[in-house]
Design a protein around this motif. Structure first.
Motif, PDB file in Angstrom:
ATOM      1  N   MET A  32       9.659   1.548  -8.480  1.00 42.84           N
ATOM      2  CA  MET A  32       8.503   2.318  -8.938  1.00 42.84           C
ATOM      3  C   MET A  32       7.223   1.525  -8.753  1.00 42.84           C
ATOM      4  O   MET A  32       6.195   1.866  -9.322  1.00 42.84           O
ATOM      5  N   GLY A  33       7.311   0.429  -8.017  1.00 45.38           N
ATOM      6  CA  GLY A  33       6.108  -0.367  -7.796  1.00 45.38           C
ATOM      7  C   GLY A  33       5.293   0.227  -6.659  1.00 45.38           C
ATOM      8  O   GLY A  33       5.244   1.441  -6.460  1.00 45.38           O
ATOM      9  N   MET A  34       4.668  -0.644  -5.900  1.00 46.28           N
ATOM     10  CA  MET A  34       3.811  -0.193  -4.812  1.00 46.28           C
ATOM     11  C   MET A  34       4.641   0.507  -3.726  1.00 46.28           C
ATOM     12  O   MET A  34       5.687   0.005  -3.309  1.00 46.28           O
ATOM     13  N   THR A  59      10.788   8.705  -6.465  1.00 45.60           N
ATOM     14  CA  THR A  59      10.115   9.278  -5.294  1.00 45.60           C
ATOM     15  C   THR A  59       9.111  10.349  -5.700  1.00 45.60           C
ATOM     16  O   THR A  59       9.317  11.075  -6.672  1.00 45.60           O
ATOM     17  N   ALA A  60       8.046  10.439  -4.893  1.00 49.68           N
ATOM     18  CA  ALA A  60       7.086  11.527  -5.071  1.00 49.68           C
ATOM     19  C   ALA A  60       7.625  12.811  -4.455  1.00 49.68           C
ATOM     20  O   ALA A  60       7.082  13.890  -4.705  1.00 49.68           O
ATOM     21  N   GLY A  61       8.693  12.691  -3.627  1.00 46.34           N
ATOM     22  CA  GLY A  61       9.323  13.905  -3.123  1.00 46.34           C
ATOM     23  C   GLY A  61       9.325  14.048  -1.615  1.00 46.34           C
ATOM     24  O   GLY A  61       8.890  15.074  -1.090  1.00 46.34           O
ATOM     25  N   GLY A  85       0.837  -1.193   0.000  1.00 49.61           N
ATOM     26  CA  GLY A  85       0.000   0.000   0.000  1.00 49.61           C
ATOM     27  C   GLY A  85       0.871   1.242   0.000  1.00 49.61           C
ATOM     28  O   GLY A  85       2.097   1.173  -0.147  1.00 49.61           O
ATOM     29  N   CYS A  86       0.238   2.390   0.157  1.00 48.96           N
ATOM     30  CA  CYS A  86       0.987   3.651   0.175  1.00 48.96           C
ATOM     31  C   CYS A  86       0.132   4.713   0.849  1.00 48.96           C
ATOM     32  O   CYS A  86      -1.084   4.750   0.670  1.00 48.96           O
ATOM     33  N   SER A  87       0.775   5.566   1.613  1.00 53.11           N
ATOM     34  CA  SER A  87       0.041   6.584   2.371  1.00 53.11           C
ATOM     35  C   SER A  87      -0.126   7.889   1.604  1.00 53.11           C
ATOM     36  O   SER A  87      -0.800   8.795   2.079  1.00 53.11           O
ATOM     37  N   LEU A  88       0.471   8.008   0.416  1.00 50.09           N
ATOM     38  CA  LEU A  88       0.558   9.338  -0.206  1.00 50.09           C
ATOM     39  C   LEU A  88      -0.642   9.706  -1.074  1.00 50.09           C
ATOM     40  O   LEU A  88      -0.823  10.867  -1.417  1.00 50.09           O
ATOM     41  N   ASP A  89      -1.442   8.745  -1.466  1.00 49.41           N
ATOM     42  CA  ASP A  89      -2.744   9.004  -2.079  1.00 49.41           C
ATOM     43  C   ASP A  89      -2.686   9.906  -3.313  1.00 49.41           C
ATOM     44  O   ASP A  89      -3.487  10.849  -3.443  1.00 49.41           O
ATOM     45  N   CYS A  90      -1.759   9.633  -4.216  1.00 49.20           N
ATOM     46  CA  CYS A  90      -1.739  10.378  -5.482  1.00 49.20           C
ATOM     47  C   CYS A  90      -3.041  10.096  -6.238  1.00 49.20           C
ATOM     48  O   CYS A  90      -3.529   8.963  -6.236  1.00 49.20           O
ATOM     49  N   SER A  91      -3.570  11.122  -6.886  1.00 50.49           N
ATOM     50  CA  SER A  91      -4.943  11.015  -7.404  1.00 50.49           C
ATOM     51  C   SER A  91      -5.086   9.998  -8.528  1.00 50.49           C
ATOM     52  O   SER A  91      -6.158   9.473  -8.758  1.00 50.49           O
ATOM     53  N   PHE A  92      -3.988   9.714  -9.233  1.00 50.45           N
ATOM     54  CA  PHE A  92      -4.059   8.837 -10.407  1.00 50.45           C
ATOM     55  C   PHE A  92      -3.645   7.406 -10.090  1.00 50.45           C
ATOM     56  O   PHE A  92      -3.518   6.581 -10.992  1.00 50.45           O
ATOM     57  N   CYS A  93      -3.419   7.072  -8.806  1.00 52.33           N
ATOM     58  CA  CYS A  93      -2.746   5.815  -8.471  1.00 52.33           C
ATOM     59  C   CYS A  93      -3.660   4.868  -7.701  1.00 52.33           C
ATOM     60  O   CYS A  93      -4.221   5.235  -6.661  1.00 52.33           O
ATOM     61  N   ALA A  94      -3.781   3.644  -8.208  1.00 59.09           N
ATOM     62  CA  ALA A  94      -4.635   2.649  -7.549  1.00 59.09           C
ATOM     63  C   ALA A  94      -4.070   2.250  -6.190  1.00 59.09           C
ATOM     64  O   ALA A  94      -4.821   2.028  -5.236  1.00 59.09           O
ATOM     65  N   THR A  95      -2.734   2.180  -6.087  1.00 63.07           N
ATOM     66  CA  THR A  95      -2.133   1.792  -4.802  1.00 63.07           C
ATOM     67  C   THR A  95      -2.501   2.793  -3.712  1.00 63.07           C
ATOM     68  O   THR A  95      -2.821   2.424  -2.581  1.00 63.07           O
ATOM     69  N   GLY A  96      -2.451   4.082  -4.069  1.00 67.10           N
ATOM     70  CA  GLY A  96      -2.774   5.112  -3.084  1.00 67.10           C
ATOM     71  C   GLY A  96      -4.181   4.950  -2.534  1.00 67.10           C
ATOM     72  O   GLY A  96      -4.448   5.252  -1.366  1.00 67.10           O
ATOM     73  N   LYS A  97      -5.086   4.448  -3.370  1.00 69.33           N
ATOM     74  CA  LYS A  97      -6.479   4.275  -2.924  1.00 69.33           C
ATOM     75  C   LYS A  97      -6.609   3.158  -1.890  1.00 69.33           C
ATOM     76  O   LYS A  97      -7.577   3.094  -1.145  1.00 69.33           O
TER      77      LYS A  97
HETATM   78  S1  SF4 Z   1       2.062   7.084  -7.194  1.00 67.91           S
HETATM   79 FE1  SF4 Z   1       3.598   6.178  -5.816  1.00 67.91          FE
HETATM   80  S2  SF4 Z   1       3.717   7.654  -4.109  1.00 67.91           S
HETATM   81 FE2  SF4 Z   1       1.784   8.100  -5.191  1.00 67.91          FE
HETATM   82  S3  SF4 Z   1       0.210   6.898  -4.106  1.00 67.91           S
HETATM   83 FE3  SF4 Z   1       0.960   5.649  -5.832  1.00 67.91          FE
HETATM   84  S4  SF4 Z   1       2.566   4.373  -4.924  1.00 67.91           S
HETATM   85 FE4  SF4 Z   1       2.218   6.076  -3.518  1.00 67.91          FE
END
Ligand code: SF4
Length: 309
Positions: A178-180, A214-216, A125-137
């Motif tokens: 660049m994966g999850m 990285t998202a930064g 998973g990921c805590s950053l919740d980028c709007s276009f990313c399924a993992t973030g959801k």
């Molecule tokens: S794009 Fe990368 S940093 Fe952003 S929510 Fe998805 S996995 Fe996380």
């Protein structure tokens, strides 16, 4: 916080033994010195585990029988478990990999133009919740440990490299984190894993062929150049803060100018001053793909050594 679904009900339990797959060189040296062994044992084990892919201590024939038996009683070499593999016609391969606790991650191999790029995950998973990313959801579950990160490379090489192939004739030529997950939010495990990817007694990949994306996370990026010299990619996706605040919410904390300053400082720490950052910019229809965005991007990156992907 949501938790990614487990792949199925079979849950692997972390062993009580030390998993040597996830120990970098210094930790292996410490491990063997604590056993009263010489430090060159670390290099021997790294070659058996990472170069030859051996997990059974009994097969490690340049170790004494008594050491092999001792290792078998206190340690293990335990990669994560492949649940399934899916091969596409274009050569792309996806592995679904079960981690300790039962949640799954994905590793993806992409062959192209004589290269083989493996995309690995750093978190569940990921805590950053980028709007276009399924993992973030999915929300964040947990960090992967070093064995689970390097284990993705271990698995891909075992599945892709013919046993008779020379050690340097490998299908995986590049690794990208660049994966999850956001690698810099799992700093210590990621650094240990990328340094193993580049170590001559492990995977021997060049620093130009291991890329951390990285998202930064600026404070972590500011520390990165002190402990490794991997290639750096920035998930930018927008040429101004107003838009990036929406696409990559982390931007509200570390705006573009602050992030690019940090990225340039990272480059300055590298011995080879010709290296460049990769800027990742996913085109999203009607969102970030206008001419004005292209102009803003060119202006923004004018003084940053980079290539855009
Ligand atoms: S794009 Fe990368 S940093 Fe952003 S929510 Fe998805 S996995 Fe996380």
């Amino acid at each position: 916080m949501k938790t990614p679904p487990a792949c199925d009900s079979a849950v692997s339990t972390p062993g009580l033994k030390t998993n040597l797959l996830g120990l970098g060189e210094q930790k292996l040296i410490d491990f063997f010195e604590n056993l009263g062994e010489r430090k060159f044992r670390a290099a021997q084990i790294m070659k058996w585990v990472h170069v030859r892919g051996v997990t059974d201590f009994a097969q490690m024939t340049d170790l004494s029988k008594s050491l092999r038996e001792r290792l078998a009683s206190i340690a293990e070499v335990r990669p994560p478990e492949v649940v399934s593999r899916s091969d596409s016609e274009d050569g792309t391969i996806k592995w679904l990999i079960r981690t300790d606790g039962g949640s799954c991650i994905e590793a993806v191999f992409i062959p192209e133009n004589g290269r083989g790029t493996l995309c690995v995950s750093s978190q569940i998973g990921c805590s950053l919740d980028c709007s276009f990313c399924a993992t973030g959801k999915q929300g964040f579950n947990r960090d992967l440990n070093t064995a689970e990160i390097i284990g993705q490379v271990w698995i891909a090489l075992r599945e892709l490299t013919l046993p008779e192939a020379a050690p340097n004739n490998r299908a995986v030529t590049n690794v990208v984190l660049m994966g999850m997950g956001e690698p810099l939010l799992n700093f210590d495990n990621v650094v240990e894993a990328v340094n193993l990817m580049m170590h001559d007694c492990a995977y021997g990949l060049s620093k130009r062929r291991v890329t951390l994306s990285t998202a930064g996370v600026v404070p972590a990026l500011d520390k990165l150049g002190d402990v490794t010299d991997v290639s750096l990619a920035i998930s930018l996706h927008a040429p101004n803060d107003e838009l990036r605040d929406q696409l990559v919410p982390l931007n509200r904390k570390y705006p573009i100018a602050v992030l690019l300053d940090s990225a340039r400082r990272y480059l300055q720490k590298l011995p080879d001053q010709r290296r460049k950052i990769t800027i990742e910019y996913t085109l999203i229809d009607q969102v970030n793909d206008r001419q004005v965005h292209a102009r803003q991007l060119a202006e923004l990156l004018g003084n940053t050594p980079c290539k855009i992907n």
